[in-house]
Design a protein around this motif. Structure first.
Motif, PDB file in Angstrom:
ATOM      1  N   UNK A 109       0.947  -1.199  -0.070  1.00  0.00           N
ATOM      2  CA  UNK A 109      -0.091  -0.019  -0.128  1.00  0.00           C
ATOM      3  C   UNK A 109       0.913   1.280  -0.067  1.00  0.00           C
ATOM      4  N   UNK A 110       2.272   1.095  -0.136  1.00  0.00           N
ATOM      5  CA  UNK A 110       3.102   2.163  -0.214  1.00  0.00           C
ATOM      6  C   UNK A 110       3.025   3.259   1.040  1.00  0.00           C
ATOM      7  N   UNK A 111       2.758   2.426   2.232  1.00  0.00           N
ATOM      8  CA  UNK A 111       2.759   3.201   3.542  1.00  0.00           C
ATOM      9  C   UNK A 111       4.054   3.340   4.027  1.00  0.00           C
ATOM     10  N   UNK A 112       5.089   2.470   3.741  1.00  0.00           N
ATOM     11  CA  UNK A 112       6.218   2.163   4.210  1.00  0.00           C
ATOM     12  C   UNK A 112       7.218   1.955   2.974  1.00  0.00           C
ATOM     13  N   UNK A 113       8.350   2.231   3.283  1.00  0.00           N
ATOM     14  CA  UNK A 113       9.170   1.638   2.043  1.00  0.00           C
ATOM     15  C   UNK A 113       9.818   0.244   2.322  1.00  0.00           C
ATOM     16  N   UNK A 114      10.230  -0.492   1.254  1.00  0.00           N
ATOM     17  CA  UNK A 114      10.469  -2.064   1.708  1.00  0.00           C
ATOM     18  C   UNK A 114      11.630  -2.229   2.849  1.00  0.00           C
ATOM     19  N   UNK A 115      11.427  -3.199   3.453  1.00  0.00           N
ATOM     20  CA  UNK A 115      12.481  -3.649   4.658  1.00  0.00           C
ATOM     21  C   UNK A 115      12.660  -5.310   4.378  1.00  0.00           C
ATOM     22  N   UNK A 116      13.773  -5.459   4.733  1.00  0.00           N
ATOM     23  CA  UNK A 116      14.019  -7.075   5.056  1.00  0.00           C
ATOM     24  C   UNK A 116      13.812  -7.529   6.353  1.00  0.00           C
ATOM     25  N   UNK A 117      12.941  -8.304   6.855  1.00  0.00           N
ATOM     26  CA  UNK A 117      12.697  -8.640   8.001  1.00  0.00           C
ATOM     27  C   UNK A 117      13.735  -9.792   8.670  1.00  0.00           C
ATOM     28  N   UNK A 118      14.325  -9.787   9.834  1.00  0.00           N
ATOM     29  CA  UNK A 118      15.001 -10.909  10.362  1.00  0.00           C
ATOM     30  C   UNK A 118      14.624 -11.276  11.557  1.00  0.00           C
ATOM     31  N   UNK A 119      13.842 -12.524  11.629  1.00  0.00           N
ATOM     32  CA  UNK A 119      13.297 -12.820  13.144  1.00  0.00           C
ATOM     33  C   UNK A 119      14.213 -13.906  13.676  1.00  0.00           C
ATOM     34  N   UNK A 165      22.760 -11.432  24.582  1.00  0.00           N
ATOM     35  CA  UNK A 165      21.870 -11.831  23.293  1.00  0.00           C
ATOM     36  C   UNK A 165      21.938 -10.400  22.393  1.00  0.00           C
ATOM     37  N   UNK A 166      22.309  -9.228  23.071  1.00  0.00           N
ATOM     38  CA  UNK A 166      22.588  -7.958  22.212  1.00  0.00           C
ATOM     39  C   UNK A 166      23.875  -8.384  21.496  1.00  0.00           C
ATOM     40  N   UNK A 167      24.860  -8.738  22.093  1.00  0.00           N
ATOM     41  CA  UNK A 167      26.131  -9.016  21.372  1.00  0.00           C
ATOM     42  C   UNK A 167      25.947 -10.149  20.154  1.00  0.00           C
ATOM     43  N   UNK A 168      25.123 -11.238  20.369  1.00  0.00           N
ATOM     44  CA  UNK A 168      24.801 -12.067  19.557  1.00  0.00           C
ATOM     45  C   UNK A 168      24.289 -11.296  18.161  1.00  0.00           C
ATOM     46  N   UNK A 200      27.473 -11.183  15.641  1.00  0.00           N
ATOM     47  CA  UNK A 200      27.367 -12.308  14.814  1.00  0.00           C
ATOM     48  C   UNK A 200      26.200 -12.194  13.751  1.00  0.00           C
ATOM     49  N   UNK A 201      25.179 -11.905  14.242  1.00  0.00           N
ATOM     50  CA  UNK A 201      23.830 -12.139  13.345  1.00  0.00           C
ATOM     51  C   UNK A 201      23.983 -10.907  12.283  1.00  0.00           C
ATOM     52  N   UNK A 202      24.201  -9.755  12.580  1.00  0.00           N
ATOM     53  CA  UNK A 202      24.212  -8.628  11.774  1.00  0.00           C
ATOM     54  C   UNK A 202      25.442  -8.934  10.707  1.00  0.00           C
ATOM     55  N   UNK A 203      26.903  -9.121  10.916  1.00  0.00           N
ATOM     56  CA  UNK A 203      27.572  -9.457   9.814  1.00  0.00           C
ATOM     57  C   UNK A 203      27.027 -10.674   8.870  1.00  0.00           C
ATOM     58  N   UNK A 217      24.496  -9.053   6.542  1.00  0.00           N
ATOM     59  CA  UNK A 217      25.018  -8.306   5.746  1.00  0.00           C
ATOM     60  C   UNK A 217      25.824  -8.872   4.653  1.00  0.00           C
ATOM     61  N   UNK A 218      26.454 -10.160   4.720  1.00  0.00           N
ATOM     62  CA  UNK A 218      26.941 -10.863   3.998  1.00  0.00           C
ATOM     63  C   UNK A 218      26.204 -11.649   3.013  1.00  0.00           C
ATOM     64  N   UNK A 219      24.996 -11.828   3.505  1.00  0.00           N
ATOM     65  CA  UNK A 219      24.241 -12.985   2.642  1.00  0.00           C
ATOM     66  C   UNK A 219      23.297 -12.071   1.679  1.00  0.00           C
ATOM     67  N   UNK A 220      22.734 -10.956   2.179  1.00  0.00           N
ATOM     68  CA  UNK A 220      21.798 -10.165   1.636  1.00  0.00           C
ATOM     69  C   UNK A 220      22.399  -8.809   1.202  1.00  0.00           C
ATOM     70  N   UNK A 221      21.578  -8.158   0.346  1.00  0.00           N
ATOM     71  CA  UNK A 221      21.591  -6.976  -0.073  1.00  0.00           C
ATOM     72  C   UNK A 221      21.150  -5.929   0.723  1.00  0.00           C
TER      73      UNK A 221
END
Length: 202
Positions: A88-98, A130-133, A137-140, A143-147
């Motif tokens: 509906x163009x209410x927000x820009x596209x995001x990648x969601x990481x659960x 958990x924050x350190x994870x 660990x998760x953010x890199x 970033x290495x797997x997706x654009x």
């Protein structure tokens, strides 16, 4: 030091640390992988939802990280909500990481000196690991797997909302925007509320 962040505080709700019931949303198409973490000393399950335009182009996208991100947790609901808002163009596209839970009460709560809190969650101060994870660990990996772009946010409800609020106060540089829904601010005798008031008073 002034920084630009978005913090959405919807309400305050007292809840226990038990896993929430599964939402009835259909499970969207998504990626799924595991990552071995030294920070939390276990292997974690990660679910990734990509916006519809991801596969049809070369653009990079901001990332929204989500505790309570298992298939039987909030991942389907948030992914489907994002899909509708983007359509509906209410927000820009995001990648969601659960991030799927293992020991929710351990991972989402920080230090508490209130013994009564132990009846809800173990007094382990596990949020820092958990924050350190997530950040180290998760953010890199993402970033290495997706654009991805440099813009990243985090969303959480109840105990996950508490984690979002604590992160905003003690490590504001970790994310560009923060969304906390019904955060469990009662933890540690409302200490985060007191810290927030102290920041505002400075």
């Amino acid at each position: 030091m002034k920084k630009t962040f978005s913090l959405v505080l919807l309400s305050i709700l007292l809840i226990s640390c038990k896993n929430k019931p599964q939402n009835n949303d259909p499970i969207p198409e998504h990626d799924n992988f595991t990552i071995a973490s030294s920070q939390v000393d276990e292997t974690r399950v990660i679910n990734v939802w990509l916006p519809p335009t991801y596969k049809n182009g070369s653009d990079s996208f901001p990332v929204l990280y989500m505790p309570d991100g298992g298939i039987k947790e909030d991942f389907p609901h948030i992914a489907n909500t994002l899909a509708k808002l983007i359509e509906e163009k209410n927000i820009p596209p995001y990648i969601l990481v659960g991030i799927e839970n293992t020991e929710r009460g351990r991972d989402l709560t920080g230090f508490s000196e209130v013994e009564a809190d132990a009846q809800y969650c173990p007094l382990t101060d596990g949020a820092k690991n958990f924050r350190g994870f997530i950040t180290d660990e998760l953010m890199p990996k993402i970033n290495n797997t997706y654009r991805t772009t440099n813009k990243k946010g985090i969303i959480g409800e109840s105990l996950a909302g508490l984690f979002v609020m604590e992160t905003f106060l003690i490590a504001p540089e970790a994310f560009n925007f923060y969304i906390a829904m019904d955060p469990s601010l009662w933890w540690n005798n409302f200490n985060l509320v007191k810290e927030a008031n102290n920041h505002l008073a400075v």
